[in-house]
Design a protein around this motif. Structure first.
Motif, short mmCIF file in Angstrom:
data_model
loop_
_atom_site.label_atom_id
_atom_site.label_comp_id
_atom_site.label_asym_id
_atom_site.label_seq_id
_atom_site.Cartn_x
_atom_site.Cartn_y
_atom_site.Cartn_z
N GLN A 86 9.27 -8.34 -0.89
CA GLN A 86 9.65 -7.10 -0.23
C GLN A 86 8.42 -6.53 0.48
O GLN A 86 7.35 -6.44 -0.10
CB GLN A 86 10.14 -6.14 -1.29
CG GLN A 86 10.56 -4.82 -0.75
CD GLN A 86 10.75 -3.83 -1.87
OE1 GLN A 86 10.03 -3.88 -2.85
NE2 GLN A 86 11.71 -2.97 -1.71
N VAL A 87 8.58 -6.21 1.74
CA VAL A 87 7.43 -5.73 2.51
C VAL A 87 7.53 -4.22 2.69
O VAL A 87 8.51 -3.70 3.20
CB VAL A 87 7.36 -6.41 3.89
CG1 VAL A 87 6.16 -5.89 4.66
CG2 VAL A 87 7.28 -7.91 3.72
N VAL A 88 6.51 -3.52 2.20
CA VAL A 88 6.44 -2.08 2.37
C VAL A 88 5.31 -1.81 3.37
O VAL A 88 4.22 -2.35 3.22
CB VAL A 88 6.13 -1.39 1.03
CG1 VAL A 88 5.97 0.11 1.22
CG2 VAL A 88 7.22 -1.70 0.03
N TRP A 98 -6.56 -1.59 -3.72
CA TRP A 98 -5.38 -1.28 -4.55
C TRP A 98 -4.20 -2.20 -4.24
O TRP A 98 -3.57 -2.73 -5.13
CB TRP A 98 -4.96 0.18 -4.31
CG TRP A 98 -5.75 1.18 -5.10
CD1 TRP A 98 -6.73 0.91 -5.99
CD2 TRP A 98 -5.61 2.60 -5.07
NE1 TRP A 98 -7.23 2.07 -6.51
CE2 TRP A 98 -6.55 3.13 -5.97
CE3 TRP A 98 -4.79 3.49 -4.38
CZ2 TRP A 98 -6.69 4.49 -6.19
CZ3 TRP A 98 -4.93 4.85 -4.60
CH2 TRP A 98 -5.86 5.34 -5.50
N PHE A 99 -3.92 -2.36 -2.95
CA PHE A 99 -2.76 -3.18 -2.57
C PHE A 99 -2.96 -4.62 -3.01
O PHE A 99 -2.02 -5.27 -3.46
CB PHE A 99 -2.52 -3.11 -1.06
CG PHE A 99 -2.22 -1.72 -0.56
CD1 PHE A 99 -1.54 -0.82 -1.37
CD2 PHE A 99 -2.61 -1.31 0.70
CE1 PHE A 99 -1.27 0.48 -0.93
CE2 PHE A 99 -2.35 -0.02 1.15
CZ PHE A 99 -1.67 0.87 0.33
N ASN A 137 1.75 -3.53 3.31
CA ASN A 137 0.91 -3.63 4.51
C ASN A 137 0.45 -2.24 4.92
O ASN A 137 1.25 -1.31 4.97
CB ASN A 137 1.69 -4.22 5.68
CG ASN A 137 1.97 -5.69 5.46
OD1 ASN A 137 1.26 -6.35 4.70
ND2 ASN A 137 3.01 -6.19 6.08
N TYR A 138 -0.84 -2.12 5.19
CA TYR A 138 -1.36 -0.81 5.57
C TYR A 138 -2.18 -0.94 6.84
O TYR A 138 -3.04 -1.80 6.95
CB TYR A 138 -2.23 -0.24 4.45
CG TYR A 138 -2.74 1.15 4.73
CD1 TYR A 138 -1.90 2.25 4.64
CD2 TYR A 138 -4.06 1.36 5.10
CE1 TYR A 138 -2.36 3.53 4.90
CE2 TYR A 138 -4.54 2.64 5.36
CZ TYR A 138 -3.68 3.71 5.26
OH TYR A 138 -4.14 4.97 5.52
N LYS A 153 12.84 -0.02 -1.82
CA LYS A 153 11.47 0.27 -1.39
C LYS A 153 10.95 1.51 -2.10
O LYS A 153 9.79 1.57 -2.49
CB LYS A 153 11.44 0.49 0.13
CG LYS A 153 11.28 -0.78 0.91
CD LYS A 153 11.10 -0.47 2.37
CE LYS A 153 11.11 -1.75 3.18
NZ LYS A 153 11.12 -1.49 4.63
N ALA A 154 11.82 2.52 -2.25
CA ALA A 154 11.43 3.74 -2.93
C ALA A 154 10.93 3.41 -4.33
O ALA A 154 9.89 3.91 -4.78
CB ALA A 154 12.59 4.72 -2.98
N ALA A 155 11.67 2.53 -5.02
CA ALA A 155 11.28 2.16 -6.38
C ALA A 155 9.90 1.50 -6.38
O ALA A 155 9.06 1.77 -7.24
CB ALA A 155 12.32 1.23 -6.97
#
Lengths: 336, 328
Positions: free
Chosen positions: A20-22, A37-38, A51-52, A288-290
């Motif tokens: 899952q890509v956030v 962190w990621f 991804n940031y 994604k929220a979870a």
């Protein structure tokens, strides 16, 4: 061979296959911490890939409002005006803290001190020389006669945001003439682009004073001023004194949009600030929220321990509890 | 040259006859190719129009908010949402024109040296080196500006100018190093390869019998260059200068790094300034208020308009010179 298998497994897991890509975007200041962190979180939860893009706080807020990303990141809380433009309530999650450090180039002078009123007048251009009696009163024996060259950020920046927030709090002149924001109408001085631009100008201009992020000053071994805080102590910027600034916060507002510049409390460094992750309280994609919620919980617990080694000040434990409660308010529909 | 004209006419006739004699099979790909070229050409125009339209659309709130004051006031204050673009327009124009003043004699000198005077090997080496300058990324120029040029200006050039020419308004104030002078110098270095390499090609294109004619009449080398090379390539050289100016007007990164970034209008070249491109580069990323974003887009629109005006103005001059030359 086993290593290779592990590597391959890791590679497959981290590639988009079924993961899952956030996506998030925003502030550049916490980027080194967030990428750590990621990466660490990704090792524990290989099915989530975060991804940031560090495009700047302003860009992060804009993209969050446009809903092109799952979470935003900003060095200053969103304004009421910005929140008004959002399609739903937005939750502010402070993640770590930093400080703005005043660096100088005065050969042979060390351990210098400044008070808030003198600092404001230097940046307003009213104090023009290093041998001004008000500077000498704070630093007896300072043998500098040169002009003061003020160096500031030319690009819009959260660092400028925190700095000007502090200046507007301590100087009414500053508040009326300049105000606070990420980009200002500077009364005096030169602009350098980015922390490195300011540092470059300060390093090359004898008699200059500028401001940069604490991490940047520390890793480049720059000499900086100790500042007089609200309690009247002269405090040098350290991770401890930044955390102390947040701990000194008497009342934390419910939405966590606090400012810790010119904070009360012993040992607190006055130009400190928190950096935030911004999410919608109700997200369209509950899976994604979870993931975001579980990441935030991890960041507030295990993530905080990694902050200090990257020179970010961790949140004080009193604040962490409040932030954890806030994370709980993000809506997560648990499937099954 | 009458020979060429009859040759061309002859060729044209030949081609037309050939086309007529060909069947439709040949005609069709030809026509397709023509259509392809038409589409490609109109795509460029569409690009230009859509950029202009996009800027206009994005800038609309600021146009509405500040009106014409945007053009002639000089306060740029994102906190108070007050935007006047005069200082940045001034900064862009001043730094670009100064760069031209510095660069044009240098570039034309290089071009003349390479095309007229230098032995072939040396000429090749010089033009190669100058063209290498064009390959350096502008951020590298900016770094060089911060670490080499600015300290040199601060410690040597500006104190010198200040002591001996300080009575002029251009050389007053404290020597910062970075500022308008540094930006102009960097731009001059950056546009020199553009101007000199185009000018070189233009000088080379001057037929050698022009030169021979001048020399046969007893002209010295300088007279030969003036009479046959320079006067024949006037308009082309102006075109090269315009291309250089275009690059200077839009240059962002290197200028942002050395111009000092303060939106002020000052006659002194020592004082910091701000250019249109650099204010956008500086502030767009962190801008959040709608008016601020729109004002930055309006600066973009203005830059677009200024480059457009400068370019068409230069073209007009070239055109005029050409018709004058033809009438002579």
């Amino acid at each position: 061979m086993r290593l290779l298998m592990l590597f391959l497994a890791g590679f497959l897991a981290s590639s988009s296959w079924g993961a899952q890509v956030v996506t998030g975007a925003g502030a550049t200041f916490p980027y080194p911490l967030y990428s750590k962190w990621f990466a660490e979180y990704g090792k524990l939860n290989p099915n989530v890939q975060i991804n940031y893009q560090s495009i700047g706080s302003g860009g992060g807020i804009r993209q969050l409002l446009d809903k092109t990303i799952d979470f935003g990141a900003s060095d200053s809380p969103m304004t009421d005006e910005q929140l008004g433009k959002a399609s739903g309530p937005i939750v502010h999650i402070p993640t770590a803290m930093g400080a703005v450090v005043l660096i100088y180039n005065l050969a042979g002078s060390t351990n210098l001190k400044l008070s808030s009123d003198v600092l404001a007048d230097v940046f307003l251009g009213t104090i023009k020389k290093w041998n001004d009696p008000r500077i000498l009163a704070l630093n007896p024996g300072l043998a500098q006669t040169s002009d003061i060259f003020v160096v500031h950020r030319s690009d819009g920046s959260g660092t400028t945001g925190i700095f000007s927030d502090y200046m507007a709090k301590v100087s009414s002149d500053w508040k009326t003439k300049v105000g606070s924001g990420t980009a200002l109408n500077w009364p005096t001085g030169l602009g350098g682009k980015g922390n490195e631009g300011v540092t470059g100008l300060v390093k090359q201009t004898p008699g200059s004073i500028g401001y940069v992020e604490l991490i940047y000053a520390e890793s480049n071994k720059l000499s900086f001023f100790a500042l007089k805080n609200k309690a009247g102590q002269f405090v040098t910027p350290t991770l401890k004194s930044v955390t102390a600034a947040a701990a000194g916060l008497k009342e934390v507002p419910d939405d966590l949009r606090f400012s810790i510049t010119d904070s009360d409390g012993a040992g607190s460094y006055p130009i400190s600030g928190a950096t935030y992750i911004l999410v919608y309280k109700t997200m369209p994609d509950s899976a994604k929220a979870a993931s975001i919620v579980s990441f935030l919980k991890w960041a507030l617990k295990d993530g905080q321990k990694m902050a200090a080694e990257l020179l970010y000040a961790p949140l004080p434990s009193s604040l962490v509890k409040k932030v954890q409660k806030k994370v709980e308010t993000i809506e997560v529909k648990r499937a099954g | 040259m009458p020979d060429v004209n009859t040759d061309l006419g002859h060729l044209k006739e030949l081609a037309q006859n050939k086309f007529r004699s060909f069947g439709k099979e040949i005609h069709k790909p030809d026509r397709n190719f023509l259509w392809f070229l038409r589409i490609v050409a109109s795509a460029v125009i569409a690009c230009l129009l859509s950029v202009g339209l996009f800027l206009l659309l994005k800038a609309w709130p600021a146009l509405y908010h500040t009106g014409l004051r945007f053009l002639y006031t000089n306060t740029w204050d994102p906190v108070g949402d007050v935007y006047g673009a005069l200082p940045v327009v001034f900064g862009t124009l001043l730094s670009s024109f100064l760069a031209l003043i510095l660069s044009v004699p240098l570039s034309l000198g290089i071009a003349l040296f390479v095309s007229e005077l230098a032995p072939r090997r040396l000429a090749r080496f010089v033009s190669f080196t100058v063209e290498m300058l064009a390959a350096i990324p502008s951020v590298v120029y900016g770094l060089w500006g911060i670490f080499v040029l600015a300290p040199w200006l601060r410690t040597v050039v500006e104190p010198f100018l200040g002591t001996y020419f300080g009575f002029l308004p251009f050389f007053q104030g404290p020597p910062y190093g970075v500022g308008m002078l540094a930006a102009s110098l960097i731009l001059a270095v950056m546009i020199t390869p553009t101007i000199s390499s185009i000018a070189r090609e233009i000088f080379r294109a001057v037929p050698s019998n022009y030169r021979e004619a001048a020399l046969a009449l007893g002209a010295t080398r300088w007279e030969m260059i003036r009479l046959s090379v320079l006067s024949a390539s006037w308009s082309g050289v102006l075109g090269a200068v315009v291309l250089g100016l275009g690059r200077a007007l839009g240059e962002t990164m290197a200028v942002t790094m050395v111009i000092g970034n303060r939106a002020d209008i000052s006659l002194s070249l020592f004082s910091p300034g701000q250019s249109m491109a650099s204010v956008i580069a500086n502030e767009y990323v962190e801008a959040t208020s709608d008016i601020h974003l729109a004002a930055l887009a309006e600066v973009g629109l203005l830059l677009f308009a200024v480059t457009f005006l400068v370019n068409s103005g230069a073209r007009l001059i070239v055109l005029r010179l050409k018709t004058k030359g033809g009438g002579r």
